[in-house]
Structure formats: structure tokens, C-alpha cells
Design a protein around this motif. Sequence first.
Motif, PDB file in Angstrom:
ATOM      1  N   ASN A   1      49.773 -57.383  22.761  1.00 41.77           N
ATOM      2  CA  ASN A   1      50.591 -58.311  23.502  1.00 41.77           C
ATOM      3  C   ASN A   1      49.899 -58.764  24.790  1.00 41.77           C
ATOM      4  OD1 ASN A   1      52.784 -58.181  21.718  1.00 41.77           O
ATOM      5  ND2 ASN A   1      53.849 -56.650  22.932  1.00 41.77           N
ATOM      6  N   GLY A   2      49.057 -57.920  25.330  1.00 34.77           N
ATOM      7  CA  GLY A   2      48.554 -58.106  26.677  1.00 34.77           C
ATOM      8  C   GLY A   2      47.757 -59.359  26.954  1.00 34.77           C
ATOM      9  N   ALA A   3      47.025 -59.878  25.973  1.00 33.05           N
ATOM     10  CA  ALA A   3      46.116 -60.998  26.236  1.00 33.05           C
ATOM     11  C   ALA A   3      46.779 -62.368  26.155  1.00 33.05           C
ATOM     12  CB  ALA A   3      44.927 -60.939  25.276  1.00 33.05           C
ATOM     13  N   PHE A   4      48.085 -62.426  25.913  1.00 29.19           N
ATOM     14  CA  PHE A   4      48.707 -63.731  25.681  1.00 29.19           C
ATOM     15  C   PHE A   4      48.606 -64.680  26.868  1.00 29.19           C
ATOM     16  CE2 PHE A   4      52.214 -61.684  27.767  1.00 29.19           C
ATOM     17  CZ  PHE A   4      53.014 -62.689  28.283  1.00 29.19           C
ATOM     18  N   LEU A   5      48.808 -64.220  28.100  1.00 27.52           N
ATOM     19  CA  LEU A   5      48.713 -65.107  29.261  1.00 27.52           C
ATOM     20  C   LEU A   5      47.275 -65.547  29.502  1.00 27.52           C
ATOM     21  CD1 LEU A   5      51.163 -63.603  31.917  1.00 27.52           C
ATOM     22  CD2 LEU A   5      51.359 -65.762  30.710  1.00 27.52           C
ATOM     23  N   PHE A   6      46.358 -64.606  29.479  1.00 28.61           N
ATOM     24  CA  PHE A   6      44.941 -64.922  29.660  1.00 28.61           C
ATOM     25  C   PHE A   6      44.473 -65.912  28.599  1.00 28.61           C
ATOM     26  CE2 PHE A   6      40.451 -63.267  28.774  1.00 28.61           C
ATOM     27  CZ  PHE A   6      39.855 -64.112  29.688  1.00 28.61           C
ATOM     28  N   ALA A   7      44.823 -65.659  27.340  1.00 25.48           N
ATOM     29  CA  ALA A   7      44.410 -66.538  26.244  1.00 25.48           C
ATOM     30  C   ALA A   7      44.962 -67.943  26.422  1.00 25.48           C
ATOM     31  CB  ALA A   7      44.855 -65.960  24.906  1.00 25.48           C
ATOM     32  N   SER A   8      46.221 -68.045  26.782  1.00 27.38           N
ATOM     33  CA  SER A   8      46.844 -69.352  26.974  1.00 27.38           C
ATOM     34  C   SER A   8      46.129 -70.157  28.049  1.00 27.38           C
ATOM     35  CB  SER A   8      48.315 -69.168  27.347  1.00 27.38           C
ATOM     36  OG  SER A   8      48.908 -70.401  27.685  1.00 27.38           O
ATOM     37  N   GLU A   9      45.872 -69.525  29.175  1.00 25.58           N
ATOM     38  CA  GLU A   9      45.203 -70.218  30.268  1.00 25.58           C
ATOM     39  C   GLU A   9      43.746 -70.534  29.944  1.00 25.58           C
ATOM     40  OE1 GLU A   9      46.676 -71.498  32.982  1.00 25.58           O
ATOM     41  OE2 GLU A   9      48.524 -70.811  32.037  1.00 25.58           O
TER      42      GLU A   9
ATOM     43  N   ILE B   1      33.132 -61.256  22.872  1.00 24.36           N
ATOM     44  CA  ILE B   1      34.354 -60.755  23.502  1.00 24.36           C
ATOM     45  C   ILE B   1      34.540 -61.456  24.837  1.00 24.36           C
ATOM     46  CG2 ILE B   1      35.504 -58.722  24.486  1.00 24.36           C
ATOM     47  CD1 ILE B   1      33.685 -57.038  22.581  1.00 24.36           C
ATOM     48  N   ALA B   2      35.780 -61.911  25.075  1.00 22.20           N
ATOM     49  CA  ALA B   2      36.178 -62.443  26.381  1.00 22.20           C
ATOM     50  C   ALA B   2      37.335 -61.576  26.864  1.00 22.20           C
ATOM     51  CB  ALA B   2      36.622 -63.897  26.270  1.00 22.20           C
ATOM     52  N   THR B   3      37.151 -60.914  27.990  1.00 27.58           N
ATOM     53  CA  THR B   3      38.208 -60.059  28.531  1.00 27.58           C
ATOM     54  C   THR B   3      38.510 -60.442  29.964  1.00 27.58           C
ATOM     55  OG1 THR B   3      38.960 -57.771  28.833  1.00 27.58           O
ATOM     56  CG2 THR B   3      36.639 -58.200  29.278  1.00 27.58           C
ATOM     57  N   LEU B   4      39.764 -60.403  30.312  1.00 24.18           N
ATOM     58  CA  LEU B   4      40.136 -60.686  31.692  1.00 24.18           C
ATOM     59  C   LEU B   4      39.643 -59.572  32.612  1.00 24.18           C
ATOM     60  CD1 LEU B   4      41.607 -62.389  33.806  1.00 24.18           C
ATOM     61  CD2 LEU B   4      43.702 -61.136  33.231  1.00 24.18           C
ATOM     62  N   LEU B   5      39.843 -58.321  32.176  1.00 23.45           N
ATOM     63  CA  LEU B   5      39.470 -57.181  33.004  1.00 23.45           C
ATOM     64  C   LEU B   5      38.596 -56.213  32.238  1.00 23.45           C
ATOM     65  CD1 LEU B   5      43.002 -56.403  34.504  1.00 23.45           C
ATOM     66  CD2 LEU B   5      41.176 -57.757  35.560  1.00 23.45           C
TER      67      LEU B   5
ATOM     68  N   PRO C   1      30.118 -47.697  24.024  1.00 19.19           N
ATOM     69  CA  PRO C   1      29.577 -48.957  24.539  1.00 19.19           C
ATOM     70  C   PRO C   1      30.149 -50.179  23.807  1.00 19.19           C
ATOM     71  CG  PRO C   1      27.893 -47.719  23.336  1.00 19.19           C
ATOM     72  CD  PRO C   1      29.111 -46.862  23.388  1.00 19.19           C
ATOM     73  N   VAL C   2      30.427 -51.207  24.567  1.00 17.90           N
ATOM     74  CA  VAL C   2      30.949 -52.463  24.034  1.00 17.90           C
ATOM     75  C   VAL C   2      30.226 -53.597  24.741  1.00 17.90           C
ATOM     76  CG1 VAL C   2      32.998 -53.904  23.750  1.00 17.90           C
ATOM     77  CG2 VAL C   2      33.224 -51.431  23.608  1.00 17.90           C
ATOM     78  N   ASP C   3      29.706 -54.545  23.957  1.00 21.48           N
ATOM     79  CA  ASP C   3      29.002 -55.697  24.527  1.00 21.48           C
ATOM     80  C   ASP C   3      30.023 -56.792  24.825  1.00 21.48           C
ATOM     81  OD1 ASP C   3      27.108 -57.541  25.332  1.00 21.48           O
ATOM     82  OD2 ASP C   3      26.593 -58.114  23.273  1.00 21.48           O
ATOM     83  N   ILE C   4      30.334 -56.989  26.097  1.00 18.44           N
ATOM     84  CA  ILE C   4      31.306 -58.000  26.508  1.00 18.44           C
ATOM     85  C   ILE C   4      30.540 -59.212  27.023  1.00 18.44           C
ATOM     86  CG2 ILE C   4      33.231 -58.524  28.028  1.00 18.44           C
ATOM     87  CD1 ILE C   4      33.686 -55.450  28.179  1.00 18.44           C
ATOM     88  N   ARG C   5      30.735 -60.336  26.366  1.00 24.33           N
ATOM     89  CA  ARG C   5      29.992 -61.545  26.747  1.00 24.33           C
ATOM     90  C   ARG C   5      30.630 -62.276  27.929  1.00 24.33           C
ATOM     91  NH1 ARG C   5      27.777 -65.910  22.422  1.00 24.33           N
ATOM     92  NH2 ARG C   5      26.752 -67.301  23.887  1.00 24.33           N
ATOM     93  N   TYR C   6      31.963 -62.279  27.983  1.00 25.02           N
ATOM     94  CA  TYR C   6      32.672 -63.007  29.035  1.00 25.02           C
ATOM     95  C   TYR C   6      33.668 -62.064  29.719  1.00 25.02           C
ATOM     96  CZ  TYR C   6      30.913 -66.756  26.061  1.00 25.02           C
ATOM     97  OH  TYR C   6      30.117 -67.556  25.305  1.00 25.02           O
ATOM     98  N   THR C   7      33.413 -61.762  30.984  1.00 27.39           N
ATOM     99  CA  THR C   7      34.279 -60.854  31.741  1.00 27.39           C
ATOM    100  C   THR C   7      34.865 -61.578  32.937  1.00 27.39           C
ATOM    101  OG1 THR C   7      32.930 -58.943  31.113  1.00 27.39           O
ATOM    102  CG2 THR C   7      34.367 -58.677  33.024  1.00 27.39           C
ATOM    103  N   GLY C   8      36.183 -61.487  33.059  1.00 26.73           N
ATOM    104  CA  GLY C   8      36.838 -62.066  34.225  1.00 26.73           C
ATOM    105  C   GLY C   8      36.529 -61.268  35.469  1.00 26.73           C
ATOM    106  N   PHE C   9      36.907 -59.991  35.458  1.00 25.32           N
ATOM    107  CA  PHE C   9      36.729 -59.131  36.625  1.00 25.32           C
ATOM    108  C   PHE C   9      36.393 -57.713  36.180  1.00 25.32           C
ATOM    109  CE2 PHE C   9      39.847 -62.360  37.709  1.00 25.32           C
ATOM    110  CZ  PHE C   9      39.397 -62.841  38.923  1.00 25.32           C
TER     111      PHE C   9
END
Length: 175
Positions: A45-53, A126-130, A139-147
Motif C-alpha cells: 500500500n505504501g508506494a501509492f502516493l509516491f507512484a501517483s506523483e 527500482i525507484a524508491t522514495l526512501l 544488497p539491492v541495486d536501487i537506480r532511483y532514490t528519493g532520500f
Amino acid sequence: MINILDKKFVPLITTEAIETRITALAKEISTDYKGRCPLFIVVLNGAFLFASELVKRIPLSCEITFIRLASYSQTQSSGSVREIIGLNDSIEGRDIIIIEDIVDTGLTMAQLLRQINELSPASVAIATLLHKPEALKTPVDIRYTGFNIDNKFVVGYGLDYDGMGRNLDAIYVLA
């Protein structure tokens, strides 16, 4: 300071900082995927706001689908992942961008990546807000990190404490 159930939280990341960072991530994704049609897989459920924006700022042709995974119990990662709603779309040969609210232990994302890679996508990002680098157990390769944030419990902007606080328009940390 805000109260959610039995806990107190203080501001960590403002609405304005979140919006600015999401705009920058959208530009980066738009550049990286120019001329392609990525499939965004949003982890509920958590990514819905980040994904929308995020996706409304990306002017590319794209598709969006949703999955739901859970690994949290109250304020701690349970260390195990249970799939609630799975991926029903064919992703073979597709460029996939997983949108997640937070990557902390990496356990949820590692399991999701294994499942997705078994379906033969062309690429996976992967795109993560946090992101909590100190909390990583795998280990996880995160390509797009917000913060990048400290290993502390946070709520707001889709993240919750026992189902509460998702609607907050900023990120708050446990006091």
C-alpha cells in the motif's frame, strides 16, 4: 509533533522537499527511458502516493500495474515477506520500474526481484522514495532514490504505523 495511535512523530522531510525530489526523479527516468514504454509496478500500500506523483510527471508512454507485499509488523520488519496480491500482467521483454515507498532491510525487494526476473523482463530498475542504507540485510541495486535516511521508523506520504498516517503529506520520524 504529531501523535499516531500510541506514538509521537516529528517532521523529517517536508512536502516541498518531497515534491522537488520527485520532479528530479521523474526527469531522470524520462531521460533514461526516452523512446521506450516502461511498465511501472507499484508496491502497495505504501508506494501509492509516491507512484501517483512520480508517474504524472513522466511524459512517456507507459503502463502501470500494482502488487501488494507485506513484511512489516507494527514498527519492525518481520524478516519474512508474504505476497498478498501478485503480478498478473505479462512482463516478458518489458522494461520494468518497480516503485517502492521504502527500502530498508532489502528482504522484500530481493524477493520481489527474484520473482520478477523469473518472468524474463528486458530490464528491471527500482525507484524508491526512501532508502535506509544502514538497515540493509541483503544488497539491492536501487537506480532511483528519493532520500537516504537513518535507520529510524518513519510515517507519512504513504508509509504507515499500523495502518495510520499514510495520508500525511510529509515524512515524520518516530520521536
